[in-house]
Write a protein that holds these residues in place. Structure first.
Motif, PDB file in Angstrom:
ATOM      1  N   MET A   1      -0.089  -5.433  -9.469  1.00 22.14           N
ATOM      2  CA  MET A   1      -0.195  -6.770  -8.904  1.00 22.14           C
ATOM      3  C   MET A   1       0.054  -7.824  -9.975  1.00 22.14           C
ATOM      4  N   ARG A   2      -0.397  -7.576 -11.200  1.00 21.99           N
ATOM      5  CA  ARG A   2      -0.093  -8.512 -12.288  1.00 21.99           C
ATOM      6  C   ARG A   2       1.411  -8.615 -12.518  1.00 21.99           C
ATOM      7  N   ALA A   3       2.087  -7.472 -12.377  1.00 21.13           N
ATOM      8  CA  ALA A   3       3.534  -7.453 -12.618  1.00 21.13           C
ATOM      9  C   ALA A   3       4.337  -7.993 -11.441  1.00 21.13           C
ATOM     10  N   GLY A   4       3.667  -8.189 -10.305  1.00 22.06           N
ATOM     11  CA  GLY A   4       4.369  -8.697  -9.138  1.00 22.06           C
ATOM     12  C   GLY A   4       5.080  -7.640  -8.321  1.00 22.06           C
ATOM     13  N   THR A   5       4.875  -6.369  -8.644  1.00 20.00           N
ATOM     14  CA  THR A   5       5.543  -5.295  -7.903  1.00 20.00           C
ATOM     15  C   THR A   5       4.687  -4.735  -6.778  1.00 20.00           C
ATOM     16  N   MET A   6       3.477  -5.223  -6.661  1.00 17.68           N
ATOM     17  CA  MET A   6       2.568  -4.791  -5.599  1.00 17.68           C
ATOM     18  C   MET A   6       1.735  -5.994  -5.173  1.00 17.68           C
ATOM     19  N   THR A   7       1.467  -6.088  -3.883  1.00 16.11           N
ATOM     20  CA  THR A   7       0.575  -7.138  -3.387  1.00 16.11           C
ATOM     21  C   THR A   7      -0.702  -6.503  -2.875  1.00 16.11           C
ATOM     22  N   SER A   8      -1.730  -7.319  -2.760  1.00 13.90           N
ATOM     23  CA  SER A   8      -2.966  -6.819  -2.177  1.00 13.90           C
ATOM     24  C   SER A   8      -2.739  -6.404  -0.726  1.00 13.90           C
ATOM     25  N   GLU A   9      -1.970  -7.188   0.013  1.00 20.43           N
ATOM     26  CA  GLU A   9      -1.699  -6.833   1.406  1.00 20.43           C
ATOM     27  C   GLU A   9      -1.054  -5.463   1.510  1.00 20.43           C
ATOM     28  N   ARG A  10      -0.072  -5.207   0.657  1.00 22.93           N
ATOM     29  CA  ARG A  10       0.597  -3.901   0.676  1.00 22.93           C
ATOM     30  C   ARG A  10      -0.375  -2.786   0.286  1.00 22.93           C
ATOM     31  N   LEU A  11      -1.196  -3.038  -0.720  1.00 19.15           N
ATOM     32  CA  LEU A  11      -2.139  -2.023  -1.185  1.00 19.15           C
ATOM     33  C   LEU A  11      -3.177  -1.708  -0.113  1.00 19.15           C
ATOM     34  N   VAL A  12      -3.681  -2.745   0.546  1.00 22.50           N
ATOM     35  CA  VAL A  12      -4.652  -2.533   1.621  1.00 22.50           C
ATOM     36  C   VAL A  12      -4.007  -1.785   2.774  1.00 22.50           C
ATOM     37  N   ARG A  13      -2.766  -2.151   3.103  1.00 23.71           N
ATOM     38  CA  ARG A  13      -2.080  -1.449   4.194  1.00 23.71           C
ATOM     39  C   ARG A  13      -1.890   0.031   3.861  1.00 23.71           C
ATOM     40  N   LEU A  14      -1.554   0.317   2.602  1.00 20.69           N
ATOM     41  CA  LEU A  14      -1.409   1.721   2.187  1.00 20.69           C
ATOM     42  C   LEU A  14      -2.727   2.467   2.336  1.00 20.69           C
ATOM     43  N   SER A  15      -3.832   1.819   1.964  1.00 18.24           N
ATOM     44  CA  SER A  15      -5.146   2.456   2.103  1.00 18.24           C
ATOM     45  C   SER A  15      -5.472   2.714   3.574  1.00 18.24           C
ATOM     46  N   LEU A  16      -5.231   1.722   4.419  1.00 20.32           N
ATOM     47  CA  LEU A  16      -5.516   1.888   5.845  1.00 20.32           C
ATOM     48  C   LEU A  16      -4.640   2.986   6.450  1.00 20.32           C
ATOM     49  N   ASP A  17      -3.368   3.054   6.023  1.00 20.12           N
ATOM     50  CA  ASP A  17      -2.478   4.113   6.517  1.00 20.12           C
ATOM     51  C   ASP A  17      -2.972   5.481   6.064  1.00 20.12           C
TER      52      ASP A  17
END
Length: 495
Positions: free
Chosen positions: A1-17
């Protein structure tokens, strides 16, 4: 997320999936009871903050799961695993939840647990609840995930999230962490608020982090530690807490004098071998290891018995006080009403009864002078025992296997209890850290670090150095049984 290659929304969606694919389908771990309907919107808001240059800390945008005995304001119920509390939508955040939110963590749901934190029956099955069924261990689906924070440990081990919160009265963070191959920390009682957490005992209860690395546990503890005016036990927390991440030192084992406990040695040769390897790794890292004799079995029995008597009285008083604050739609508002509910609800008692509930209902009042003396004596004996062991050996911490490999979940004979160093730190209120140590036939075993009150920074640093030295943890394979491991299957049927 610091590098801008991942967002919290994407990370949360991956966890929910991943929860949908692995926990609800796939191997079906039953580790997550419910998901937060606001999780994605919370993540998007935190992404906006990051883009605007506001970063709350290392947990900013990171998903976290909470044991389902912790109140939240997100519209989900706090059930403690009981069908009696399925309508317990409190619409209030426990202070620990507010601290996580202030640190930027995203609560994505609540985890299954041993119902009522394993305090309903003397014959309970760890990891089972009337609401969620049985939590399965990702390293062997027929094996126990221990309890009571079984869902939190299994979820972290399975990669559903990097962080979960468990709670412990005696072993309920450290046992499931060890048996699911993750890091678990039971902090000093009073370092973390217990307000709006379904209680067992104000004398022993605490919440704590369960993570895949010690550094993650340190980051979580930094966020959740602190005083709470509603919890008198935390009055020293603001003065005692520190930045636990900054305190981590990869070289902390060098020169550290560490006491070696062997109370549960001799019960399994493979566990003994893992422990010897762990001690050798500490020596290589520069630790000075001192063999410590004790604690005496009679002391352990005395502490455990006195604490057990006190817990039953403390449970009734604390639980009735919590239930009195639940919303009107919750109809079971006392321990007596819960006992009646369970007796009338067959889905609550298909596997075991409620002997501890019934004993607690008949126990002396928590304010009884004789009971208070028994509690005070037990706490002092536990603390004095640990203090004496460390003082006489001149060590900064004690180590022990956290227990053995997880046993089979058996509704007929029950699980085999290997042994654990959890009782003395639980009753004294001292901290207890477990870190992955190795595997027996693919099943995880942990190593425990014990220290005096408020020594979390040192224990986490020692555990961090051990973790970096050994790199012991590996991901689970979700095998249905140890019997499915190739070396076992070949031995069973060599033809």
């Amino acid at each position: 997320m610091r590098a801008g290659t991942m967002t919290s929304e994407r990370l949360v969606r991956l966890s929910l999936d991943r929860i949908a694919e692995i926990d609800k389908a796939g191997p079906r771990l039953n580790s997550v009871l419910t998901v937060n309907p606001r999780a994605l919107s919370d993540a998007r808001r935190l992404d906006q903050e990051r883009r605007a240059g506001r970063v709350r800390g290392p947990l900013h945008g990171v998903p976290v799961l909470l044991k389902d005995n912790i109140d939240t304001a997100d519209g989900t119920a706090t059930t403690a695993g009981s069908l009696a509390l399925v309508d317990n939508v409190t619409l209030r955040d426990a202070p620990i939840v507010k601290r996580l939110a202030d640190a930027g963590a995203v609560v994505i749901g609540k985890t299954n647990l041993s119902e009522w934190a394993n305090f309903r029956s003397t014959r309970s099955i760890s990891g089972w609840s009337g609401v969620g069924g049985l939590v399965r261990n990702p390293y062997g689906l027929d094996r126990t995930a221990c309890g009571s924070s079984s869902g939190s440990g299994a979820a972290v081990a399975a990669g559903l999230t990097a962080i979960a919160i468990g709670t412990e009265t005696n072993g309920s963070v450290t046992c499931p962490a060890a048996m699911t191959g993750v890091v678990g920390l039971k902090p000093t009682v009073g370092l973390v608020s217990r307000t709006f957490i379904v209680p067992i005992s104000p004398e022993q209860d605490t919440a704590g982090p369960m993570t895949r690395t010690v550094a993650d546990a340190a980051a979580v503890l930094t966020a959740i530690a602190g005083s709470d005016p509603a919890d008198p036990a935390t009055r020293e927390a603001d003065r005692r807490k520190t930045d636990y991440v900054a305190a981590l030192d990869a070289q902390s084992l060098k020169g550290a004098r560490i006491g070696v406990l062997r109370n549960i040695s001799g019960r399994h040769p493979d566990v003994d071998a893992l422990y010897d390897q762990a001690l050798a790794a500490m020596r290589e890292a520069g630790a000075v290891l001192v063999e410590v004799k004790g604690p005496d079995d009679k002391v352990l029995e005395q502490v455990g018995s006195a604490s057990g008597d006190a817990l039953r009285s403390e449970f009734r008083a604390a639980l009735d006080a919590y239930l009195a604050t639940t919303p009107p739609q919750v109809k079971t508002r006392t321990l007596d009403q819960l006992i009646a509910f369970n007796a009338a609800e067959p889905r609550e008692t298909p596997l075991f009864g409620q002997e501890i509930f019934e004993q607690s209902a008949k126990a002396p009042a928590a304010t009884d002078p004789a009971l208070r003396k028994k509690r005070a004596d037990a706490r002092k004996l536990a603390a004095d025992t640990l203090d004496t062991l460390m003082r006489e050996a001149n060590v900064v911490a004690l180590v022990s296997p956290s227990g053995g490999p997880p046993s089979i979940s058996d509704p007929v004979a029950g699980g085999r209890f290997f042994g654990s160093p959890s009782t003395l730190p639980a009753v004294s209120g001292y901290p207890h850290l477990t870190v992955p140590m190795g595997y027996v036939r693919g099943l995880p075993v942990g190593i425990s670090f014990l220290g005096p009150a408020w020594s979390e920074a040192r224990l986490l640093s020692l555990g961090h150095a051990f973790e970096l030295k050994t790199q012991a943890r590996r991901s689970p394979e979700f095998l249905p049984s140890v019997n499915a491991r190739p070396e076992v299957a070949r031995a069973y049927d060599p033809r």
